[in-house]
Design a protein around this motif. Structure first.
Motif, PDB file in Angstrom:
ATOM      1  N   PRO A 296      46.852  27.526  60.442  1.00 47.52           N
ATOM      2  CA  PRO A 296      48.281  27.716  60.653  1.00 47.52           C
ATOM      3  C   PRO A 296      49.093  26.689  59.862  1.00 47.52           C
ATOM      4  N   GLY A 297      50.165  27.164  59.234  1.00 49.71           N
ATOM      5  CA  GLY A 297      51.027  26.265  58.481  1.00 49.71           C
ATOM      6  C   GLY A 297      50.611  26.057  57.040  1.00 49.71           C
ATOM      7  N   THR A 298      49.456  26.590  56.644  1.00 41.41           N
ATOM      8  CA  THR A 298      49.031  26.467  55.258  1.00 41.41           C
ATOM      9  C   THR A 298      49.214  27.800  54.543  1.00 41.41           C
ATOM     10  N   ARG A 299      49.295  27.737  53.240  1.00 42.15           N
ATOM     11  CA  ARG A 299      49.495  28.942  52.449  1.00 42.15           C
ATOM     12  C   ARG A 299      48.166  29.532  52.018  1.00 42.15           C
ATOM     13  N   ARG A 300      48.145  30.844  51.878  1.00 48.33           N
ATOM     14  CA  ARG A 300      46.972  31.493  51.321  1.00 48.33           C
ATOM     15  C   ARG A 300      46.853  31.102  49.856  1.00 48.33           C
ATOM     16  N   ARG A 301      45.608  30.932  49.416  1.00 51.28           N
ATOM     17  CA  ARG A 301      45.375  30.526  48.024  1.00 51.28           C
ATOM     18  C   ARG A 301      45.170  31.764  47.152  1.00 51.28           C
ATOM     19  N   THR A 302      45.873  31.799  46.042  1.00 58.85           N
ATOM     20  CA  THR A 302      45.714  32.865  45.067  1.00 58.85           C
ATOM     21  C   THR A 302      45.198  32.264  43.773  1.00 58.85           C
ATOM     22  N   LEU A 303      44.363  33.013  43.063  1.00 56.33           N
ATOM     23  CA  LEU A 303      43.766  32.506  41.837  1.00 56.33           C
ATOM     24  C   LEU A 303      43.901  33.541  40.724  1.00 56.33           C
ATOM     25  N   SER A 304      44.315  33.068  39.546  1.00 55.89           N
ATOM     26  CA  SER A 304      44.421  33.933  38.364  1.00 55.89           C
ATOM     27  C   SER A 304      43.906  33.175  37.155  1.00 55.89           C
ATOM     28  N   GLY A 305      43.231  33.893  36.259  1.00 55.16           N
ATOM     29  CA  GLY A 305      42.759  33.285  35.018  1.00 55.16           C
ATOM     30  C   GLY A 305      43.188  34.118  33.831  1.00 55.16           C
ATOM     31  N   ILE A 306      43.358  33.470  32.691  1.00 51.66           N
ATOM     32  CA  ILE A 306      43.730  34.177  31.471  1.00 51.66           C
ATOM     33  C   ILE A 306      42.949  33.578  30.309  1.00 51.66           C
ATOM     34  N   LYS A 307      42.401  34.437  29.478  1.00 53.99           N
ATOM     35  CA  LYS A 307      41.572  33.969  28.371  1.00 53.99           C
ATOM     36  C   LYS A 307      42.440  33.479  27.207  1.00 53.99           C
ATOM     37  N   PRO A 308      42.016  32.406  26.551  1.00 59.74           N
ATOM     38  CA  PRO A 308      42.746  31.898  25.386  1.00 59.74           C
ATOM     39  C   PRO A 308      42.299  32.625  24.119  1.00 59.74           C
ATOM     40  N   THR A 309      42.750  33.833  23.965  1.00 63.68           N
ATOM     41  CA  THR A 309      42.300  34.646  22.829  1.00 63.68           C
ATOM     42  C   THR A 309      43.423  34.947  21.852  1.00 63.68           C
ATOM     43  N   GLY A 310      44.472  34.149  21.867  1.00 61.24           N
ATOM     44  CA  GLY A 310      45.572  34.332  20.936  1.00 61.24           C
ATOM     45  C   GLY A 310      46.882  33.956  21.598  1.00 61.24           C
ATOM     46  N   VAL A 311      47.943  33.893  20.805  1.00 58.80           N
ATOM     47  CA  VAL A 311      49.266  33.555  21.328  1.00 58.80           C
ATOM     48  C   VAL A 311      49.696  34.654  22.304  1.00 58.80           C
TER      49      VAL A 311
END
Length: 346
Positions: free
Chosen positions: A17-32
């Motif tokens: 209680p009182g804490t936020r759910r953790r979300t995770l996202s990743g992105i590959k460094p394959t160009g600008v």
């Protein structure tokens, strides 16, 4: 290999209680990064900072399946640091890091790999596609879903934003976590998919899906002059100014509608259908709409992009936070398998 219903979700899946759910996202460094990356992943991910404990990482281990130039790997990773900074990432309140700075994730990949059936890996879309095309299949491609599972599970992630076309990745992670939990006892949070209703495919300047591999992308950060020049190159049909046109099939309007307010979209759609409008006009309006949203962030991007030391400092601080969580979860998994926990803190 699903766990029984009582093990399908561990007790840790519900934050205290009182804490936020953790979300995770990743992105590959394959160009600008380009406008498609921005609209499809980066912008929605950053919006979650308001409601979640957000972990974002540069997936440079995953990128090694295609990027074999070490200088490109470094530079493209820096592109992402500067991009997230310019777009409003709060590096103090949340966690942003480079995947390869977290050695714990590779050990967890081995532990998970030892309980992952090969039949599950054979069903991965990328593996099936490579086989169908008779391409060389390397171990990295085969084991890609296991590393992806380790990325998610090692941070006790509660939610992972995915489009419907990426849902298989999260389902495989859940299968792997549930099997481990079934064999060794409660260890991992079994994450939930946060389904992002797919942003309509963003067309590139040639009308195909915007992609760096097609060389048809609109870079997210370029000079104002370069941005306008790129937008003006978007392919349209050959209808004349006086002809009625269909906004729903026009490449320019499909980009414009993601940056213009609803009233402007409605007005321009009516002009399309009425005739008397040239494509040059809507291209100029599209440039102005994109520039109005991205322009204020451009200076911050270019300033940070010129400062490798500042970017490395951001990554080092993020890695320190991420490793504290990763070490805790990895030790939990090591103990379940019968190994002694690692001493000390990273």
């Amino acid at each position: 290999c699903s766990a029984p219903p009582d093990l399908a979700m561990t007790a840790q899946a519900t934050p205290a209680p009182g804490t936020r759910r953790r979300t995770l996202s990743g992105i590959k460094p394959t160009g600008v990064p380009h406008l498609g990356n921005y609209l499809g992943m980066i912008k929605p991910a950053l919006a979650l900072q308001r409601t979640h404990d957000a972990f974002y990482f540069i997936a440079d281990y995953h990128a090694l399946t295609t990027v074999r130039d070490p200088q490109a790997m470094r530079e493209q990773s820096y592109d992402l640091v500067a991009t997230f900074a310019a777009l409003g990432m709060d590096f103090d309140a949340h966690t942003f890091f480079r995947q390869s700075d977290i050695p714990e994730v590779t050990e967890l990949t081995w532990l998970l790999g030892c309980v992952t059936p090969f039949g599950l890996l054979e069903r991965a879309h990328a593996f099936k596609d490579a086989r169908a095309k008779n391409q060389d299949v390397e171990h990295g491609l085969v084991s890609y879903p296991v590393l992806m599972a380790a990325d998610i599970l090692i941070y006790d992630s509660h939610e992972v934003p995915v489009g419907r076309d990426q849902q298989q990745h999260l389902e495989m992670t859940r299968d792997i976590a549930q099997r481990f939990n079934h064999l060794f006892g409660e260890t991992f949070v079994v994450p939930e998919a946060r389904i992002e209703e797919a942003v309509a495919t963003i067309p590139g300047i040639d009308g195909r899906k915007m992609s760096k591999s097609y060389r048809n992308d609109v870079p997210l950060f370029s000079t104002e002059k370069e941005l306008r020049k790129t937008v003006m190159r978007i392919v349209t049909d050959s209808k004349g100014v006086e002809d009625a046109k269909d906004p729903d099939s026009d490449n320019v309007f499909q980009i414009f509608r993601h940056f213009a307010p609803p009233d402007a979209q409605k007005d321009w759609a009516a002009r399309y259908r009425a005739g008397g409008m040239g494509y040059g006009e809507i291209k100029q309006a599209t440039f102005e709409a994109i520039n109005a949203e991205i322009g204020p962030m451009r200076e911050r991007y270019f300033a940070l992009r010129k400062d490798p030391a500042a970017m490395e400092d951001i990554l080092a601080r993020g890695a320190a936070k991420a490793r504290r969580v990763a070490r805790t979860v990895l030790n939990r998994a090591r103990e379940r398998c019968g190994y002694r926990p690692m001493d000390g803190t990273p």
